[in-house]
Design a protein around this motif. Structure first.
Motif, short mmCIF file in Angstrom:
data_model
loop_
_atom_site.label_atom_id
_atom_site.label_comp_id
_atom_site.label_asym_id
_atom_site.label_seq_id
_atom_site.Cartn_x
_atom_site.Cartn_y
_atom_site.Cartn_z
N GLN A 1 1.14 -0.93 -0.18
CA GLN A 1 -0.09 0.11 0.12
C GLN A 1 0.67 0.94 0.00
O GLN A 1 0.57 1.72 -0.80
CB GLN A 1 -0.94 -0.21 1.39
N GLU B 1 2.39 2.39 -3.41
CA GLU B 1 1.05 2.57 -4.77
C GLU B 1 1.27 4.21 -4.44
O GLU B 1 0.93 5.30 -4.64
CB GLU B 1 0.25 2.42 -4.65
N LYS B 2 1.20 4.90 -2.20
CA LYS B 2 1.09 6.06 -1.98
C LYS B 2 2.76 6.68 -2.72
O LYS B 2 2.29 7.68 -3.39
CB LYS B 2 0.86 6.19 -0.38
N SER C 1 4.19 6.27 -4.94
CA SER C 1 3.97 6.24 -6.95
C SER C 1 2.77 7.17 -6.50
O SER C 1 3.05 7.97 -7.66
CB SER C 1 2.85 5.16 -7.25
N ASP C 2 2.04 7.63 -6.28
CA ASP C 2 1.31 8.35 -6.65
C ASP C 2 2.00 9.53 -6.29
O ASP C 2 1.38 11.04 -7.27
CB ASP C 2 -0.38 8.34 -5.46
N ILE C 3 2.62 9.90 -4.88
CA ILE C 3 3.01 11.28 -4.43
C ILE C 3 4.18 11.90 -5.94
O ILE C 3 4.10 12.85 -6.40
CB ILE C 3 3.81 10.83 -2.83
N LYS D 1 4.30 11.00 -9.00
CA LYS D 1 4.26 11.49 -10.46
C LYS D 1 3.61 12.55 -10.36
O LYS D 1 3.43 13.17 -12.18
CB LYS D 1 3.34 10.82 -10.87
N TYR D 2 3.14 13.68 -9.59
CA TYR D 2 3.04 15.00 -9.61
C TYR D 2 4.35 16.20 -9.49
O TYR D 2 3.47 17.17 -9.28
CB TYR D 2 1.63 15.50 -8.36
#
Length: 374
Positions: free
Chosen positions: A362, A365-366, A368-370, A372-373
């Motif tokens: 998990q 995934e977090k 990766s989300d952080i 990408k921005y």
């Protein structure tokens, strides 16, 4: 200078060194494929001896060294029940590797020993065995007996446990309805319902729960002071499992209220019937005194059956449930480890490896989300 000898298809080194008593003795190790490998290993050992490595102890059998270490560092510092587990490890070392010397230990040899043990034991049992041996060998490194940790990155194998892992835990929603149902059966004459609730809300071991006295509960700060256990067999207080098990565990507001009501009602009803509670224990029955593990588990099973929760959960499973819920709710593993009374987070990580792995996935995934921005 080391003496190099060919033994069949392999090479052996032999080193002569002076012991602490001034007498000379020899240290040998064989199994090297080439003469150069044996020579390199001998040179390394001679250098280590010159720097203070205890060659005398290095020549001891692993089982003998483990026994000395166990008696010196574990006896009388942990509970008799836990010490018995170290004695079991010693018996298995003598059975599986009676003549294995510390000087012969490397990662390959240790892994073979671990695999041999794993053939007839569940994975969780193999983890405990490895923890015991690893702790001993890590101390031997600190004491200058060996210079490398042969247990590093050991692969834990083993048979499937006799009881499925999923039967040892409840999920959050199941735990919630269990506690709600248990509250309906609160009666100061019977301690089992209170014990079940406290076990689920604190993660204490059964012996720690039995060892709680009313003096151990700070109702104002909502804290439980875990500082002793109760030995059911000999009916007296005993030490905690280890020093790390001496800890303070937080209580939620509702559990604090339940225990406060129990204290008041227990005092009144015991006085009414002329019952004494000589050790001022929290979980004490009107008729039979101290709660037995069997009685508590029977009550727990009764509650689970009422709720149609088909599981082999025992009281100890509530400890696992407590830890699992905290981990799933993103409580730091260091905090969870301290609350459980584990010596370090390694035990926590190994016991709840499946949860830790899920949380790591998990987190990835977090992350990766952080990123990408950016």
């Amino acid at each position: 200078m080391a003496r190099l000898v060919k033994r069949g298809n392999s090479w052996q080194y032999e080193i002569s060194y002076r012991k602490e008593d001034g007498k000379f003795t020899k240290l040998r190790k064989s199994g090297f494929k080439t003469k150069s490998e044996a020579k390199a290993a001998a040179v390394d050992l001679e250098y280590e001896i010159s720097k203070g490595l205890s060659a005398e102890k290095k020549n001891m059998f692993l089982a003998d060294y483990f026994e000395d270490w166990m008696i010196l560092y574990k006896k009388d510092s942990i509970s008799p029940v836990t010490y018995k587990k170290y004695e079991d490890t010693l018996k298995n070392l003598r059975k599986l590797a009676p003549f294995l010397k510390l000087s012969e230990m490397d990662r390959d040899i240790y892994q073979k020993l671990l695999n041999k043990y794993a053939k007839n034991h569940a994975k969780e049992t193999v983890i405990k065995f490895n923890n015991h041996v690893r702790a001993c060998l890590k101390d031997s490194i600190d004491d200058g007996v060996i210079n490398r940790d042969p247990t590093r990155k050991a692969v834990i194998k083993g048979n499937k446990p006799s009881k499925p892992r999923e039967d040892k835990y409840l999920d959050y929603s199941e735990l919630k309805i269990l506690l709600e149902e248990t509250e309906k059966h609160l009666n100061p004459e019977y301690a089992s319902p209170y014990l079940v609730i406290t076990a689920a809300k604190t993660g204490l071991r059964f012996s720690e729960l039995l060892g709680l006295t009313w003096d151990d509960i700070d109702f104002d700060k909502r804290l439980v002071d875990v500082n002793k256990t109760w030995n059911y067999k000999i009916k007296e207080f005993g030490p905690t499992k280890n020093e790390s098990s001496i800890r303070k565990v937080v209580l939620d507001e509702r559990t604090t209220e339940i225990l406060a009501e129990l204290k008041n009602n227990q005092s009144e009803i015991f006085k009414k019937f002329g019952i004494t509670n000589p050790d001022n224990l929290v979980f004490y029955n009107l008729k039979n005194g101290i709660v037995s593990n069997n009685a508590a588990n029977k009550f727990l099973k009764k509650m689970l059956n009422r709720l149609n929760i088909d599981t082999n959960l025992t009281l100890h499973g509530l400890r696992h449930t407590y830890a699992s819920v905290l981990l799933y709710k993103q409580i730091n593993i260091l905090t969870v480890s301290k609350l459980l009374g584990h010596r370090d987070t390694t035990t926590t990580q190994e016991t709840y490896a499946h949860i830790v792995k899920e949380l790591e996935d998990q987190d990835l995934e977090k992350i990766s989300d952080i990123l990408k921005y950016l």
